[in-house]
Design a protein around this motif. Structure first.
Motif, short mmCIF file in Angstrom:
data_model
loop_
_atom_site.label_atom_id
_atom_site.label_comp_id
_atom_site.label_asym_id
_atom_site.label_seq_id
_atom_site.Cartn_x
_atom_site.Cartn_y
_atom_site.Cartn_z
N UNK A 1 0.83 -1.21 0.00
CA UNK A 1 0.00 0.00 0.00
C UNK A 1 0.86 1.26 0.00
N UNK A 2 2.04 1.17 -0.59
CA UNK A 2 2.97 2.29 -0.59
C UNK A 2 3.03 2.95 -1.98
N UNK A 3 3.92 3.94 -2.09
CA UNK A 3 4.14 4.59 -3.38
C UNK A 3 2.93 5.35 -3.87
N UNK A 4 2.70 5.27 -5.16
CA UNK A 4 1.59 6.00 -5.78
C UNK A 4 0.24 5.51 -5.26
N UNK A 5 0.17 4.24 -4.88
CA UNK A 5 -1.09 3.73 -4.32
C UNK A 5 -1.42 4.41 -3.00
N UNK A 6 -0.42 4.63 -2.16
CA UNK A 6 -0.64 5.31 -0.89
C UNK A 6 -1.11 6.74 -1.13
N UNK A 7 -0.50 7.40 -2.10
CA UNK A 7 -0.93 8.76 -2.44
C UNK A 7 -2.39 8.76 -2.87
N UNK A 8 -2.76 7.78 -3.67
CA UNK A 8 -4.14 7.68 -4.15
C UNK A 8 -5.11 7.43 -2.99
N UNK A 9 -4.70 6.57 -2.05
CA UNK A 9 -5.54 6.28 -0.88
C UNK A 9 -5.78 7.55 -0.08
N UNK A 10 -4.71 8.30 0.19
CA UNK A 10 -4.82 9.51 0.99
C UNK A 10 -5.65 10.57 0.28
N UNK B 1 -10.93 13.35 0.09
CA UNK B 1 -12.04 13.79 -0.74
C UNK B 1 -13.37 13.18 -0.29
N UNK B 2 -13.30 11.96 0.26
CA UNK B 2 -14.52 11.22 0.58
C UNK B 2 -15.03 11.45 1.99
N UNK B 3 -14.14 11.76 2.92
CA UNK B 3 -14.53 11.86 4.32
C UNK B 3 -13.92 13.09 4.99
N UNK B 4 -14.50 13.45 6.13
CA UNK B 4 -13.97 14.56 6.92
C UNK B 4 -12.83 14.03 7.78
N UNK B 5 -11.62 14.48 7.51
CA UNK B 5 -10.44 14.03 8.24
C UNK B 5 -10.13 15.04 9.35
N UNK B 6 -10.07 14.57 10.58
CA UNK B 6 -9.70 15.43 11.70
C UNK B 6 -8.18 15.45 11.81
N UNK B 7 -7.59 16.52 11.30
CA UNK B 7 -6.13 16.58 11.25
C UNK B 7 -5.51 16.66 12.64
N UNK B 8 -6.22 17.27 13.59
CA UNK B 8 -5.68 17.29 14.95
C UNK B 8 -5.60 15.89 15.53
N UNK B 9 -6.62 15.08 15.27
CA UNK B 9 -6.63 13.70 15.75
C UNK B 9 -5.54 12.88 15.05
N UNK B 10 -5.41 13.09 13.75
CA UNK B 10 -4.40 12.37 12.96
C UNK B 10 -2.99 12.69 13.46
N UNK B 11 -2.70 13.97 13.64
CA UNK B 11 -1.36 14.38 14.04
C UNK B 11 -1.07 14.03 15.50
N UNK B 12 -2.10 14.02 16.34
CA UNK B 12 -1.90 13.60 17.73
C UNK B 12 -1.47 12.14 17.78
N UNK B 13 -2.11 11.32 16.96
CA UNK B 13 -1.74 9.91 16.91
C UNK B 13 -0.34 9.74 16.33
N UNK B 14 -0.03 10.49 15.27
CA UNK B 14 1.32 10.45 14.70
C UNK B 14 2.34 10.84 15.76
#
Length: 241
Positions: free
Chosen positions: A197-206, A211-224
């Motif tokens: 799931x890496x490379x261009x496929x990962x870019x496509x997934x992200x 585009x499809x869902x509301x991403x909570x960037x604060x939640x994402x970055x907190x987990x990162x």
């Protein structure tokens, strides 16, 4: 309420904004009512979200569009596997998800699906041995080489991993599954176990996830940050979306 929200003017004002801050919204309404209170603006933000005019993308950050939550379909196979684990380990924190949820966003769909099971640190060995007795193709934190050598072709792989403390999870149909924010971070960082799931496929997934869902960037970055890769993940995503 419709008149006080000034919805059409609001949409026109922020149509080219990638991120709308609380201050942006406060300034917008203050331009129409000099003496407006912050509590009134907060209430209007709540109503704008409720009506699908804006969506939350982080703490105090919004963008135009309806809030779209990630609630993937839970198939019977996952339900069965999760039930077996919870019956054997009723007090254990367990999260489960399948790569089938993201394969729709890939350019090249893998021939093999993965079921990712994450459990509390220190219990992964017990869960691995238990599942290995009743299921085939079970692996504990495998490397790409291990999967290449020992995984049965065209069979679903079951991957056992450690569950990071305070990872963002949600409950769907009585199953504990990761949020989309967690899945995105894991795809970026778990290169060894999720190599296909890496490379261009990962870019496509992200790209498709954003585009499809509301991403909570604060939640994402907190987990990162919990995984000590906040800056890396933040820059990785900025290069894509």
């Amino acid at each position: 309420m419709e008149k006080t929200l000034h919805i059409e003017s609001f949409k026109k004002q922020f149509k080219n904004f990638d991120v709308i801050t609380v201050k942006n919204i406060f300034d917008f309404y203050k331009g129409r009512d000099t003496f407006i209170k912050k509590s009134t603006v907060n209430w209007r933000i709540y109503k704008l979200v409720e009506k699908g005019i804006i969506q939350r993308i982080g703490r105090g950050k919004y963008r135009l569009g309806e809030q779209k939550e990630f609630h993937p379909e839970i198939n019977q196979s996952m339900k069965s596997l999760y039930t077996i684990l919870k019956n054997e380990y009723p007090y254990l924190d367990i999260s489960i998800w399948t790569s089938e949820w993201i394969s729709q966003w890939m350019l090249h769909i893998p021939s093999t699906n993965k079921t990712i099971i994450e459990v509390e640190k220190g219990t992964e060995d017990n869960v691995f041995y238990f599942l290995s007795d009743i299921r085939k193709n079970v692996f504990l934190n495998p490397s790409t080489d291990i999967l290449d050598k020992y995984a049965l072709e065209n069979k679903k792989q079951i991957i056992i991993k450690n569950l990071v403390t305070d990872a963002p999870l949600q409950k769907i149909n009585n199953l504990i599954i990761p949020t989309l924010e967690k899945i995105i971070v894991d795809l970026i960082l778990d290169v060894k176990t999720l190599s296909e799931y890496q490379g261009r496929d990962l870019e496509s997934i992200i790209e498709n996830a954003y585009q499809s869902y509301s991403i909570r960037e604060d939640k994402l970055l907190r987990y990162a940050g919990r995984r000590r890769k906040r800056d890396f993940v933040e820059q990785f995503i900025k290069n894509i979306v």
